[in-house]
Design a protein around this motif. Sequence first.
Motif, PDB file in Angstrom:
ATOM      1  N   ASP A 130     -25.052   0.477  -7.091  1.00  0.00           N
ATOM      2  CA  ASP A 130     -25.313   0.104  -5.704  1.00  0.00           C
ATOM      3  C   ASP A 130     -26.740  -0.411  -5.568  1.00  0.00           C
ATOM      4  OD1 ASP A 130     -24.407  -0.048  -2.955  1.00  0.00           O
ATOM      5  OD2 ASP A 130     -25.846   1.562  -2.558  1.00  0.00           O
ATOM      6  N   SER A 131     -27.656   0.248  -6.235  1.00  0.00           N
ATOM      7  CA  SER A 131     -29.062  -0.143  -6.204  1.00  0.00           C
ATOM      8  C   SER A 131     -29.250  -1.533  -6.818  1.00  0.00           C
ATOM      9  CB  SER A 131     -29.874   0.899  -6.968  1.00  0.00           C
ATOM     10  OG  SER A 131     -31.226   0.777  -6.712  1.00  0.00           O
ATOM     11  N   LEU A 132     -28.620  -1.762  -7.955  1.00  0.00           N
ATOM     12  CA  LEU A 132     -28.724  -3.060  -8.610  1.00  0.00           C
ATOM     13  C   LEU A 132     -28.085  -4.150  -7.754  1.00  0.00           C
ATOM     14  CD1 LEU A 132     -29.565  -4.787 -10.992  1.00  0.00           C
ATOM     15  CD2 LEU A 132     -27.415  -4.148 -12.120  1.00  0.00           C
ATOM     16  N   ALA A 138     -30.325  -9.280  -2.511  1.00  0.00           N
ATOM     17  CA  ALA A 138     -31.555  -9.699  -1.846  1.00  0.00           C
ATOM     18  C   ALA A 138     -32.130 -10.986  -2.443  1.00  0.00           C
ATOM     19  CB  ALA A 138     -32.594  -8.580  -1.923  1.00  0.00           C
ATOM     20  N   LEU A 139     -31.566 -11.447  -3.562  1.00  0.00           N
ATOM     21  CA  LEU A 139     -32.049 -12.691  -4.163  1.00  0.00           C
ATOM     22  C   LEU A 139     -31.735 -13.872  -3.250  1.00  0.00           C
ATOM     23  CD1 LEU A 139     -30.804 -12.257  -7.851  1.00  0.00           C
ATOM     24  CD2 LEU A 139     -33.190 -12.218  -7.080  1.00  0.00           C
ATOM     25  N   HIS A 176     -34.315 -17.405 -14.915  1.00  0.00           N
ATOM     26  CA  HIS A 176     -35.641 -16.859 -15.235  1.00  0.00           C
ATOM     27  C   HIS A 176     -36.298 -16.288 -13.982  1.00  0.00           C
ATOM     28  CE1 HIS A 176     -39.539 -16.378 -17.100  1.00  0.00           C
ATOM     29  NE2 HIS A 176     -40.071 -17.055 -16.089  1.00  0.00           N
ATOM     30  N   ARG A 177     -36.304 -17.065 -12.902  1.00  0.00           N
ATOM     31  CA  ARG A 177     -36.921 -16.587 -11.659  1.00  0.00           C
ATOM     32  C   ARG A 177     -36.181 -15.368 -11.113  1.00  0.00           C
ATOM     33  NH1 ARG A 177     -37.283 -22.188 -10.562  1.00  0.00           N
ATOM     34  NH2 ARG A 177     -35.619 -22.055  -9.037  1.00  0.00           N
ATOM     35  N   LEU A 182     -35.726  -9.694  -9.932  1.00  0.00           N
ATOM     36  CA  LEU A 182     -34.939  -8.466 -10.054  1.00  0.00           C
ATOM     37  C   LEU A 182     -35.759  -7.341 -10.675  1.00  0.00           C
ATOM     38  CD1 LEU A 182     -31.438  -9.788 -11.154  1.00  0.00           C
ATOM     39  CD2 LEU A 182     -31.981  -8.549  -9.048  1.00  0.00           C
ATOM     40  N   ARG A 183     -36.572  -7.684 -11.669  1.00  0.00           N
ATOM     41  CA  ARG A 183     -37.415  -6.665 -12.286  1.00  0.00           C
ATOM     42  C   ARG A 183     -38.353  -6.053 -11.243  1.00  0.00           C
ATOM     43  NH1 ARG A 183     -42.232  -6.958 -13.933  1.00  0.00           N
ATOM     44  NH2 ARG A 183     -42.308  -9.227 -14.022  1.00  0.00           N
ATOM     45  N   ARG A 184     -38.982  -6.909 -10.450  1.00  0.00           N
ATOM     46  CA  ARG A 184     -39.885  -6.396  -9.407  1.00  0.00           C
ATOM     47  C   ARG A 184     -39.112  -5.600  -8.350  1.00  0.00           C
ATOM     48  NH1 ARG A 184     -41.788 -11.718  -9.625  1.00  0.00           N
ATOM     49  NH2 ARG A 184     -40.937 -12.117  -7.558  1.00  0.00           N
ATOM     50  N   SER A 185     -37.943  -6.141  -7.934  1.00  0.00           N
ATOM     51  CA  SER A 185     -37.135  -5.471  -6.908  1.00  0.00           C
ATOM     52  C   SER A 185     -36.629  -4.124  -7.404  1.00  0.00           C
ATOM     53  CB  SER A 185     -35.942  -6.339  -6.502  1.00  0.00           C
ATOM     54  OG  SER A 185     -36.373  -7.516  -5.883  1.00  0.00           O
TER      55      SER A 185
END
Length: 198
Positions: A130-132, A138-139, A176-177, A182-185
Motif C-alpha cells: 500500500d505504501s509503495l 503520487a508520481l 530514471h526520474r 520513488l526513492r525519495r518518496s
Amino acid sequence: MNGTIDDEEPGRAGERRAAAELERLMDTYGQDVLRLAYAYLRNRASAEDAYQETFLRAHRHRRSFEGRSSEKTWMMRIAMNVCRDMRRSAWWRRVRLPGTEREAEARGGGALADADELPEEAAVRAERNDSLLRCVGALPEPQRAVVLLHYYQEMSVTDVAEALGVAEGTVRSRLHRARERLRRSWQREEEGVPAWIE
C-alpha cells in the motif's frame, strides 16, 4: 435445418468467432489488465470496471490491431487509456475518498494474499504494498505510466514505448526520474511524511 454451423447465417458464425476471440483475450491478458488497473486506480471496484471497459474496447476495435506491436502491448495500451479516462472523469474526482483502498482490503476486497502466508506477514506485506502504491500513485502521470507498464507488467522498454507512443529514450528518461522520485518518496513514507508532499 439440422442446427449445424453450416446451416447458420454467416452473421451468427462471425458472432461466435468474435466471442471466442474475446474469451481468448480475457483468458490470456485478464490478470495483467486487472493488476495494471488496480495498481493505477487503487480501488478494486474501479479496477474491475476498467477491466470490463478494456475488453469491450478491445472487442470493438479488434480489427484495428495490425500486429506492429505485440498483442500484449496493444492490450496494455488500451488498459492504460481506460484508466486515464477514468481518472480524468468528473465522477472519479468526486467519488475518490481517502482510505477507500485500505477499507476495501480490510473487507477482503484488496490484493490476494499468499495462502501459506501468516496473518502478521500478510499485514506487513499489505502495508508495504500500500505504501509503495501510494508512492507510485503520487508520481506525475508520464512517470506513473512507465513504472506500471515496465515493473508491474514486466514489459520491455521497447514495448512500453510502443504502448505509450513515445521514443524509447523518453521511456528510459522517465523511468530514471521515476526511480529517483520513488526513492525519495519511499524514504519520506517510511518517516511518516505523505508521499504527495515534495
